[in-house]
Write a protein that holds these residues in place. Structure first.
Motif, PDB file in Angstrom:
ATOM      1  N   LEU A 558       0.908  -1.229  -0.018  1.00 53.89           N
ATOM      2  CA  LEU A 558       0.103  -0.149  -0.151  1.00 53.89           C
ATOM      3  C   LEU A 558       0.721   1.342   0.069  1.00 53.89           C
ATOM      4  O   LEU A 558       0.612   2.198  -0.690  1.00 53.89           O
ATOM      5  CB  LEU A 558      -1.089   0.044   1.072  1.00 53.89           C
ATOM      6  N   SER A 559       1.935   1.337   0.827  1.00 53.74           N
ATOM      7  CA  SER A 559       2.769   2.599   0.871  1.00 53.74           C
ATOM      8  C   SER A 559       3.336   2.789  -0.446  1.00 53.74           C
ATOM      9  O   SER A 559       3.583   4.105  -0.727  1.00 53.74           O
ATOM     10  CB  SER A 559       3.909   2.219   1.896  1.00 53.74           C
ATOM     11  N   GLN A 560       3.990   1.532  -1.003  1.00 52.06           N
ATOM     12  CA  GLN A 560       4.362   1.790  -2.323  1.00 52.06           C
ATOM     13  C   GLN A 560       3.644   2.308  -3.361  1.00 52.06           C
ATOM     14  O   GLN A 560       3.783   3.211  -4.383  1.00 52.06           O
ATOM     15  CB  GLN A 560       5.011   0.383  -2.864  1.00 52.06           C
ATOM     16  N   LEU A 561       2.365   1.684  -3.336  1.00 52.03           N
ATOM     17  CA  LEU A 561       1.329   2.371  -4.520  1.00 52.03           C
ATOM     18  C   LEU A 561       1.103   4.020  -3.984  1.00 52.03           C
ATOM     19  O   LEU A 561       1.016   4.685  -4.949  1.00 52.03           O
ATOM     20  CB  LEU A 561      -0.169   1.487  -4.183  1.00 52.03           C
ATOM     21  N   HIS A 562       1.074   4.147  -2.818  1.00 49.66           N
ATOM     22  CA  HIS A 562       0.972   5.784  -2.481  1.00 49.66           C
ATOM     23  C   HIS A 562       1.942   6.504  -2.814  1.00 49.66           C
ATOM     24  O   HIS A 562       1.959   7.723  -3.514  1.00 49.66           O
ATOM     25  CB  HIS A 562       0.945   5.802  -1.054  1.00 49.66           C
ATOM     26  N   THR A 585      -8.974  -6.514  -4.099  1.00 52.53           N
ATOM     27  CA  THR A 585      -9.601  -5.239  -4.151  1.00 52.53           C
ATOM     28  C   THR A 585     -10.043  -4.694  -2.856  1.00 52.53           C
ATOM     29  O   THR A 585     -10.144  -3.385  -2.675  1.00 52.53           O
ATOM     30  CB  THR A 585     -11.028  -5.418  -4.960  1.00 52.53           C
ATOM     31  N   GLU A 586     -10.426  -5.526  -1.758  1.00 50.16           N
ATOM     32  CA  GLU A 586     -10.753  -4.902  -0.403  1.00 50.16           C
ATOM     33  C   GLU A 586      -9.341  -4.117   0.267  1.00 50.16           C
ATOM     34  O   GLU A 586      -9.525  -3.076   0.640  1.00 50.16           O
ATOM     35  CB  GLU A 586     -10.838  -6.091   0.324  1.00 50.16           C
ATOM     36  N   ARG A 587      -8.245  -4.793  -0.014  1.00 52.05           N
ATOM     37  CA  ARG A 587      -6.962  -4.021   0.468  1.00 52.05           C
ATOM     38  C   ARG A 587      -6.825  -2.896  -0.397  1.00 52.05           C
ATOM     39  O   ARG A 587      -6.253  -1.796   0.068  1.00 52.05           O
ATOM     40  CB  ARG A 587      -5.707  -5.027   0.190  1.00 52.05           C
ATOM     41  N   LEU A 588      -7.118  -2.974  -1.718  1.00 49.96           N
ATOM     42  CA  LEU A 588      -6.930  -1.692  -2.487  1.00 49.96           C
ATOM     43  C   LEU A 588      -7.684  -0.396  -2.291  1.00 49.96           C
ATOM     44  O   LEU A 588      -7.346   0.692  -2.644  1.00 49.96           O
ATOM     45  CB  LEU A 588      -6.871  -2.102  -4.073  1.00 49.96           C
ATOM     46  N   SER A 589      -8.886  -1.006  -1.621  1.00 50.40           N
ATOM     47  CA  SER A 589      -9.724   0.058  -1.226  1.00 50.40           C
ATOM     48  C   SER A 589      -9.215   1.128  -0.328  1.00 50.40           C
ATOM     49  O   SER A 589      -9.680   2.315  -0.257  1.00 50.40           O
ATOM     50  CB  SER A 589     -11.044  -0.533  -0.804  1.00 50.40           C
ATOM     51  N   VAL A 590      -8.191   0.725   0.574  1.00 49.92           N
ATOM     52  CA  VAL A 590      -7.413   1.557   1.359  1.00 49.92           C
ATOM     53  C   VAL A 590      -7.000   2.679   0.707  1.00 49.92           C
ATOM     54  O   VAL A 590      -7.009   3.949   1.084  1.00 49.92           O
ATOM     55  CB  VAL A 590      -6.684   0.974   2.157  1.00 49.92           C
ATOM     56  N   ILE A 591      -6.437   2.336  -0.441  1.00 50.23           N
ATOM     57  CA  ILE A 591      -5.805   3.508  -1.281  1.00 50.23           C
ATOM     58  C   ILE A 591      -6.965   4.192  -1.960  1.00 50.23           C
ATOM     59  O   ILE A 591      -6.717   5.662  -2.258  1.00 50.23           O
ATOM     60  CB  ILE A 591      -4.842   2.667  -2.485  1.00 50.23           C
ATOM     61  N   LYS A 592      -7.819   3.693  -2.316  1.00 51.08           N
ATOM     62  CA  LYS A 592      -8.949   4.351  -3.233  1.00 51.08           C
ATOM     63  C   LYS A 592      -9.452   5.552  -2.015  1.00 51.08           C
ATOM     64  O   LYS A 592      -9.889   6.564  -2.538  1.00 51.08           O
ATOM     65  CB  LYS A 592      -9.967   3.596  -3.518  1.00 51.08           C
TER      66      LYS A 592
END
Length: 674
Positions: A558-562, A585-592
């Motif tokens: 997640l931090s890398q995506l950010h 997709t549930e984990r990716l929703s944090v970034i979203k």
């Protein structure tokens, strides 16, 4: 340690050469390694259930004797089953075993067994499939479950651990002095090791865990302190207060209130008798580089040089260009030192640095080479510093007379992890983005919607904007044929979906000169779409880039995506980040759902743990065996207090009572390369 604990694992009874190799896959080579290979969880047998009242929804333990067995039933080739009827004296239960002839044949009708598994069936006909089975021993209330490799079972590891503890427990010396154990209410290491592997009770396990977690965190804190020794002694670069008015007047924009506040905190530190040790944390795009430039200006006006060390050449070049634009108008002379310079260029830069002809040097690890010397180094800045070990940062500091240290990070780090990594640093947070920045809109889409996303991106490119497409790999088949390859993908896009558009390619295997050419073309607007690996994660600043599509987004932390997302939204136009994934997709929703890097980092740490938080062990921390820096925060603080107390009375840990602890600290530094 002693001679018994140093014994190779293969000499333990029942292990031998073959099993010794299997243990080696788990990092276990000696008896010392084995007794410190802790269970990951436990099965509690302390309260066996009656068959009639056993729960349906969770595994449980049932004590029963065998009443009857059926013969082998072949279901299909390679699969056979056996049914065994057992009783607890009140109710019966049918147990099904698969491909387990040896286990079923070994069951005796006059012996009590403990069966552990999930109960199913009806109230009048209870059933269990493929349970764990062992002869019932009323004294054994826990079964330890270990991380495994093929060929080793938890039962076998526990047997070998029992043998090892019996062999050495009379000779286990406790590295924590008795007075410290009393003060922090810690048990002896012998009790801890016995009860972490074979708990006598829940309470005994709790006591053992507390002791071993505390010890691990204590050793970690002492190791970090050893590496920082001397950082708080008197500095040789105490500076005088000077005005920054001239610097501010030459800037093309007005600094944010947060930037001005942090600059003031730093310049106040620079005027003190002890070296500044300050961490600047700020989200991507918050303007940390300007703070570094202001501090460098302050140092140069006081007659001192500044060095900035960054992890990659592309980031060094980016910083060099940005800082030159900020500082050359006020007469500061900058230099760049990276590994890709020619031998003659390196000689010239090093000579100018040693003669004081360069005020501010930006570079990679090349700065810490032995033949690099400074005329009067007063300030050391490290950027994205979690990618350096503490020892590397100190090597650069030792090129001056106890210079001031400024650490910058665009990777928001959870406070629990920061307590360890930055235990001796003051922290400044830039919690304000420059005016005009618009929030980045983030979307998560599945693969079938990818072409619709391409269409959206082309509209933005047609309007004169630019975009990124990020892929995890460089060449097709590098590690996983199912992932998009940046090289193949770029060629395909240029010929198909983005035919007629200018498509560039950037990846880590390119030579620095090639990377520079690609990035220069993108920064100048000649390239409309840049297909890249994560080499663009930090440092690349192109205000015209307003859209990013990330392939296989589930493969990134997640931090890398950010961090990747932070490469867009650098200008005043609305920006968009599109995450492509058919899973997670549930984990990716944090970034979203959030743009707050600190919230994202907390979630990332929860999901991946500190060992993987920065990826590829970049943070310089050792792998912890039992402590968890997210959940063991109270013990972490106690361990920090204990470490400070020990070092205050015995800075070198040279007293006889501290020799064993010193040995552990030295081993941690050696093995972890921190």
């Amino acid at each position: 340690m002693n001679s018994k604990t140093d014994t190779p694992i293969r000499f333990l009874k029942g292990v031998g050469e073959k099993r010794g190799l299997l243990y080696g896959k788990l990092g276990i080579f000696t008896i010392e390694d084995l007794i410190h290979y802790y269970p990951r969880t436990y099965i509690d047998f302390s309260q066996p259930q009656a068959i009639a009242s056993a729960p349906y929804d969770k595994p449980c333990a049932i004590v029963a004797t065998v009443v009857a067995k059926t013969g082998e039933q072949r279901i299909r080739k390679g699969l056979s089953l056996f049914k065994v009827t057992v009783t607890d004296g009140v109710s019966d239960m049918i147990i099904t075993f698969f491909n387990a002839k040896y286990t079923v044949d070994a069951l005796k009708p006059d012996t009590e067994y403990l069966f552990y598994g999930k109960v199913a069936g009806r109230l009048t006909r209870r059933e269990m499939s493929a349970p764990m089975v062992m002869v019932y021993d009323e004294s054994q209330t826990f079964l330890s479950i270990y991380p495994l490799t093929a060929g080793l079972s938890s039962k076998l590891i526990q047997t070998n651990v029992t043998q090892a503890l019996e062999l050495i427990q009379d000779s286990i010396a406790d590295p924590i002095p008795s007075d410290l154990r009393r003060r922090y209410e810690l048990c002896h290491s012998t009790f801890a090791l016995c009860n972490i592997h074979q708990p006598a009770s829940d309470h005994a396990l709790e006591i053992a865990r507390k002791r071993l977690i505390f010890e691990e965190l204590l050793v970690l804190n002492l190791a970090m302190s050893f590496l920082r020794t001397g950082s708080k002694t008197e500095t040789g670069t105490k500076m005088g207060d000077i005005s920054l008015k001239h610097f501010y007047n030459t800037l093309p924009y007005t600094p944010t209130n947060a930037q001005a506040r942090v600059i003031a905190e730093c310049t106040s530190d620079l005027c003190k008798d002890v070296p500044m040790n300050r961490l600047i944390q700020g989200d991507v795009g918050s303007g940390k580089t300007l703070v570094g430039a202001a501090c460098a200006y302050f140092a140069v006006q006081n007659g001192y040089q500044t060095a900035m060390m960054v992890p990659t050449e592309i980031l060094a070049e980016q910083h060099y260009r940005t800082l030159t634009a900020l500082l050359s108008p006020v007469g500061i002379r900058l230099g760049l030192l990276t590994g890709s310079l020619t031998a003659a260029q390196k000689r010239n830069v090093k000579a100018a640095l040693a003669n004081g002809e360069i005020d501010f040097i930006v570079g990679t690890h090349a700065l810490i080479q032995d033949n690099v010397s400074f005329h009067n180094l007063g300030l050391v800045i490290t950027d994205e510093q979690h990618r350096f070990g503490v020892a590397q940062r100190l090597t650069l500091s030792h090129k001056g007379s106890n210079p001031h240290v400024l650490v910058m990070s665009a990777t928001p780090i959870p406070r629990t992890l920061a307590l360890i990594i930055y235990g001796d640093l003051d922290v400044s947070i830039i919690d304000e983005l420059p005016k005009g920045r618009q929030p980045i809109k983030t979307y998560v889409i599945d693969l079938p919607k990818r072409h619709r996303a391409y269409g959206f991106m082309k509209k933005l490119l047609d309007a004169g904007q630019q975009g990124y497409i990020v892929c995890p790999l460089v060449e097709q088949g590098e590690t996983d044929l199912g992932l998009e390859s940046a090289t193949e993908y770029a060629h395909k896009l240029a010929k198909q979906d983005f035919k007629g558009y200018s498509v560039g390619l950037l990846h880590g295997k390119m030579k620095p000169a090639e990377k520079d050419k690609v990035m220069r073309s993108f920064a100048e607007g000649k390239t409309q779409l840049l297909v890249s690996t994560t080499v663009i994660e930090v440092g690349v600043d192109v205000p015209g880039a307003t859209v990013m599509l990330i392939e296989n987004a589930e493969r990134f932390g997640l931090s890398q995506l950010h961090q990747l997302r932070g490469r867009i939204g650098r200008g005043s136009k609305e920006s968009f980040c599109i995450l492509v994934s058919d899973s997670d997709t549930e984990r990716l929703s944090v970034i979203k759902n959030t743009l707050d890097g600190f919230k994202i980092s907390e979630e990332d740490l929860k999901l991946r743990g500190p060992g993987d938080f920065f990826g590829s062990r970049q943070h310089g921390l050792p792998q912890l065996k039992i402590a968890d820096m997210l959940t063991d925060i109270k013990l972490l603080r106690l361990a920090q207090d204990a470490a400070a107390e020990l070092l205050a009375g015995d800075p070198a840990l040279s007293q006889p009572a501290h020799i064993l602890l010193r040995g552990q600290v030295q081993n941690m530094i050696k093995n972890a390369s921190i």
